[in-house]
Enzyme design. Structure first.
Site, PDB file in Angstrom:
ATOM      1  N   ALA A 202      -9.650  -7.013 -41.044  1.00 52.09           N
ATOM      2  CA  ALA A 202      -9.964  -5.592 -40.945  1.00 52.09           C
ATOM      3  C   ALA A 202     -10.048  -5.141 -39.494  1.00 52.09           C
ATOM      4  CB  ALA A 202     -11.267  -5.304 -41.670  1.00 52.09           C
ATOM      5  N   GLU A 203     -11.086  -5.532 -38.798  1.00 49.47           N
ATOM      6  CA  GLU A 203     -11.308  -5.029 -37.446  1.00 49.47           C
ATOM      7  C   GLU A 203     -10.405  -5.627 -36.368  1.00 49.47           C
ATOM      8  OE1 GLU A 203     -15.433  -5.576 -36.795  1.00 49.47           O
ATOM      9  OE2 GLU A 203     -16.001  -3.989 -38.167  1.00 49.47           O
ATOM     10  N   PRO A 204     -10.003  -6.880 -36.432  1.00 51.08           N
ATOM     11  CA  PRO A 204      -9.183  -7.420 -35.339  1.00 51.08           C
ATOM     12  C   PRO A 204      -7.931  -6.617 -35.011  1.00 51.08           C
ATOM     13  CG  PRO A 204     -10.034  -9.208 -36.637  1.00 51.08           C
ATOM     14  CD  PRO A 204     -10.411  -7.933 -37.359  1.00 51.08           C
TER      15      PRO A 204
END
Length: 109
Positions: free
Chosen positions: A61-63
């Protein structure tokens, strides 16, 4: 998402009221399908399992959003190189995101 956030979406505010003037897609550019490079290659590792992921998923998700911050460094380096080509001093210059085409042009001079 992150690439457009750092290079296209620029928030502008009304100086009198302080309200956001670019609060709809009508007022700012939304990244579209034609913003993707023509030669965009993605490779997946064959037969690679992820026993620790939910249902062995490899999703993240965030990477990807965090990794798009590298575009800021790449554009800054390109502008620094262009400034050297124009015989400008090799010194620190103010260059705040978003790195729109207009901001890149004005900073490179």
């Amino acid at each position: 998402m992150g690439l457009g956030y750092f290079t296209i979406e620029e928030l502008k505010y009304d100086l009198n009221t302080g309200r956001c003037a670019t609060n709809r897609p009508w007022h700012y550019k939304v990244p579209g399908a034609k913003d993707i490079p023509i030669d965009f290659r993605v490779y997946f590792k064959k037969n690679s399992d992820n026993p620790l992921g939910i249902l062995r998923t490899k999703a993240v998700a965030e990477p990807p959003l965090c990794m798009t911050s590298t575009i800021l460094f790449a554009i800054r380096q390109a502008v620094a190189s262009a400034r050297l080509d124009m015989s400008l001093k090799n010194e620190w210059f103010k260059f705040d995101p978003p790195y729109t085409t207009e901001n890149i042009f004005l900073t490179a001079q």
